[in-house]
Motif scaffolding. Structure first.
Motif, PDB file in Angstrom:
ATOM      1  N   GLY A  50      60.829   8.427  58.896  1.00  8.08           N
ATOM      2  CA  GLY A  50      61.162   8.719  60.142  1.00  8.08           C
ATOM      3  C   GLY A  50      62.478   8.970  60.751  1.00  8.08           C
ATOM      4  O   GLY A  50      62.462   8.489  61.603  1.00  8.08           O
TER       5      GLY A  50
ATOM      6  N   GLY B  82      56.810   6.751  63.888  1.00  9.59           N
ATOM      7  CA  GLY B  82      56.159   7.605  63.153  1.00  9.59           C
ATOM      8  C   GLY B  82      56.801   7.979  61.757  1.00  9.59           C
ATOM      9  O   GLY B  82      57.958   7.913  61.728  1.00  9.59           O
TER      10      GLY B  82
ATOM     11  N   GLU C 237      56.044  13.378  62.784  1.00 12.83           N
ATOM     12  CA  GLU C 237      56.975  12.974  64.312  1.00 12.83           C
ATOM     13  C   GLU C 237      58.221  13.568  63.860  1.00 12.83           C
ATOM     14  O   GLU C 237      58.536  14.244  65.152  1.00 12.83           O
ATOM     15  CB  GLU C 237      56.747  11.093  64.532  1.00 12.83           C
TER      16      GLU C 237
ATOM     17  N   ASN D 242      58.113  17.156  64.770  1.00 11.53           N
ATOM     18  CA  ASN D 242      57.313  18.122  65.642  1.00 11.53           C
ATOM     19  C   ASN D 242      59.068  17.160  67.315  1.00 11.53           C
ATOM     20  O   ASN D 242      58.882  18.089  67.900  1.00 11.53           O
ATOM     21  CB  ASN D 242      56.296  17.234  66.425  1.00 11.53           C
ATOM     22  N   THR D 243      59.435  16.736  66.603  1.00 13.00           N
ATOM     23  CA  THR D 243      60.097  16.175  67.952  1.00 13.00           C
ATOM     24  C   THR D 243      62.105  16.753  66.896  1.00 13.00           C
ATOM     25  O   THR D 243      62.385  18.265  68.817  1.00 13.00           O
ATOM     26  CB  THR D 243      61.452  14.692  67.622  1.00 13.00           C
TER      27      THR D 243
ATOM     28  N   LEU E  11      60.550  13.517  72.564  1.00 14.61           N
ATOM     29  CA  LEU E  11      59.850  12.250  71.633  1.00 14.61           C
ATOM     30  C   LEU E  11      58.917  11.895  72.253  1.00 14.61           C
ATOM     31  O   LEU E  11      58.056  12.238  71.370  1.00 14.61           O
ATOM     32  CB  LEU E  11      61.078  11.379  71.765  1.00 14.61           C
TER      33      LEU E  11
ATOM     34  N   GLN F 129      56.688  14.065  73.977  1.00 14.61           N
ATOM     35  CA  GLN F 129      55.419  15.461  72.686  1.00 14.61           C
ATOM     36  C   GLN F 129      55.707  15.526  71.246  1.00 14.61           C
ATOM     37  O   GLN F 129      54.233  15.855  71.336  1.00 14.61           O
ATOM     38  CB  GLN F 129      56.168  16.797  73.434  1.00 14.61           C
ATOM     39  N   ALA F 130      55.965  14.244  71.264  1.00 14.15           N
ATOM     40  CA  ALA F 130      55.662  14.552  69.809  1.00 14.15           C
ATOM     41  C   ALA F 130      54.338  13.916  69.337  1.00 14.15           C
ATOM     42  O   ALA F 130      54.412  13.120  68.500  1.00 14.15           O
ATOM     43  CB  ALA F 130      57.227  14.030  68.712  1.00 14.15           C
TER      44      ALA F 130
ATOM     45  N   LYS G  48      58.455   5.821  71.389  1.00 15.15           N
ATOM     46  CA  LYS G  48      58.711   6.398  69.900  1.00 15.15           C
ATOM     47  C   LYS G  48      59.362   5.690  69.168  1.00 15.15           C
ATOM     48  O   LYS G  48      59.483   6.592  67.904  1.00 15.15           O
ATOM     49  CB  LYS G  48      58.355   7.893  70.724  1.00 15.15           C
TER      50      LYS G  48
ATOM     51  N   LEU H 202      61.721   6.474  63.839  1.00 12.42           N
ATOM     52  CA  LEU H 202      61.235   7.085  65.023  1.00 12.42           C
ATOM     53  C   LEU H 202      59.792   5.911  64.264  1.00 12.42           C
ATOM     54  O   LEU H 202      59.426   5.985  63.064  1.00 12.42           O
ATOM     55  CB  LEU H 202      60.162   8.314  64.489  1.00 12.42           C
TER      56      LEU H 202
END
Ligand SMILES: *Cc1c(COP(=O)(O)O)cnc(C)c1O
Length: 402
Positions: free
Chosen positions: A377, A325, A329, A332-333, A399, A401-402, A290, A323
């Motif tokens: 990111g 993303g 992302e 989410n992380t 990371l 699951q992001a 990621k 990242l």
């Protein structure tokens, strides 16, 4: 190593880590082991003559805590002994230290040179405050020596820089820039917060003044704000910096000095442990699916790795994670982390992570964000004192699951 008074440790010749434990100590007549907290604003005199004498012979005894306080003095002397400074002054925050170190020597009409990559409030002082008082500031790319040469081919009064920078981890060539600055007539102020006094010694490369946000690694336990100004030249410090500070009053409270004094005892242990973990975390993240890019001074992939190895003895505890993303992302992380805390502070015993674009650097314009590498990111991680494997597992879970 002998001593005449067994209450006063002889620190001359001691190794740096021992100076962090014993340096600067002033025992009271009660012979306490732990440094005393002199929670007092003023001091009393045995007679009118004694008071007159104290003011006539400035600096010979304590008169008022804005000028000097015994607990502050223990903290100041301990750090000065460690850093090899001739003089130190504890301030209420890191920004009070930046302000005092920089503005004390400047007047209307003076010129300052600084890299663009600076802590946001330092950037504000230079960009917004200095011009109000007729001080011209030229911002350059701090990693580009030819830009320094061009900017310092004209006379300048001060150079202010931070290396590595926050959060781009850009590194400035301290020796080369100090040489150029001195030829241009400028004094050099280095914000050494990210590197810490343990991993980088700017005086060895020619810096004139060093400042710290002691809020960061020197306390390192999230308890208080604090700052400190250290100077190499006692004359400059007492004639230029100290009058500015004692009259403006950005003084540190004795209680906070006492916390920082105790923080210093474990500074090397903490910074070295955090640095070792940060390298492990950086190596792990560099191969993560990621992650587009990891910036860490002691990774060979850092664009200025050779320079890092010349002027730093370790990479520190801070890393920047780009990242693949964007903002979604990144968020989410952060939201998927179980142990690493979301916080814009750094240098703490707890691992802390932040999204600079929406927090510490949210006030920058889009152009300024691009110049400072503040991408949507980007995450900035401050590695704490937990087991490195727990930090790695937490980041990996979040990371993935992001
Ligand atoms: C935190 C920080 C400051 C400001 O310090 P405060 O104690 O928050 O006032 C200045 N420079 C750098 C590099 C910092 O990280």
């Amino acid at each position: 190593m002998s001593r005449t008074d067994h209450r006063t440790p002889n620190v001359t010749g001691l190794r740096p880590r021992s100076k962090l434990v014993h340096g600067g100590i002033r025992r009271s007549s009660f012979d306490e082991t732990c440094e005393a907290l002199y929670q007092t604003s003023g001091f009393v005199y045995g007679s009118a003559e004694e008071a007159e004498n104290a003011f006539a012979n400035d600096g010979t005894r304590h008169v008022y805590s804005r000028f000097r306080n015994p607990t502050n003095a223990m903290f100041e002397d301990r750090l000065a002994e460690y850093e090899g400074a001739a003089w130190a002054y504890a301030t209420a925050s890191g920004m009070a230290a930046v302000h005092g170190a920089l503005l004390s020597g400047l007047r209307s009409g003076d010129r300052v040179v600084a890299p663009r990559a600076l802590f946001i409030s330092c950037y504000w002082i230079l960009k917004e405050l200095c011009p109000r008082y007729g001080i011209e500031v030229e911002f350059i790319d701090g990693t580009d020596l030819s830009a320094w040469e061009a900017a310092l081919s004209k006379p300048a009064k001060a150079v202010f820089l931070e290396t590595p920078s926050n959060p781009g981890l850009e590194v400035v060539d301290l020796r080369a820039v100090c040489d150029l600055a001195h030829k241009a007539g400028a004094y050099v102020v280095v914000d050494n917060a990210f590197a810490t006094p343990v991993l980088q010694r700017p005086f060895d490369f020619g810096a004139d003044v060093i400042i710290y946000s002691a809020t960061k690694h020197i306390d390192g336990q999230g308890r208080c704000l604090g700052g400190v100004i250290l100077a190499k030249d006692i004359k400059y410090a007492t004639e230029v910096i100290h009058p500015f500070l004692r009259n403006l009053g950005p003084t540190l409270a004795p209680f906070n000095s006492w916390l920082l004094l105790k923080g210093m005892e474990t500074l090397e242990l903490r910074v070295n442990a955090q640095t070792a973990s940060a390298l492990e975390v950086a190596r792990f993240l560099e191969g993560h699916a990621k992650v587009e890019r990891v910036l860490y001074p002691m990774l060979p992939s850092h664009p200025q790795h050779d320079l890092v190895r010349q002027q730093m003895s370790g990479g520190g505890n801070m890393l920047s994670i780009f990242l693949k993303g964007g903002k979604a992302e990144a968020f989410n992380t952060l939201n998927g982390l179980g142990m690493v805390m979301i916080s814009n502070n750094l240098g703490d015993s707890k691992s802390l992570i932040t999204h600079p674009a929406t927090t510490t650097h949210s006030k920058l314009t889009d152009e300024e964000k691009v110049a400072a590498q503040i991408k949507p990111g980007l995450l900035r991680l401050s590695v704490g004192l937990e087991d490195a494997q727990d930090i790695i597992e937490d980041l990996d879970r979040a990371l993935s699951q992001a």
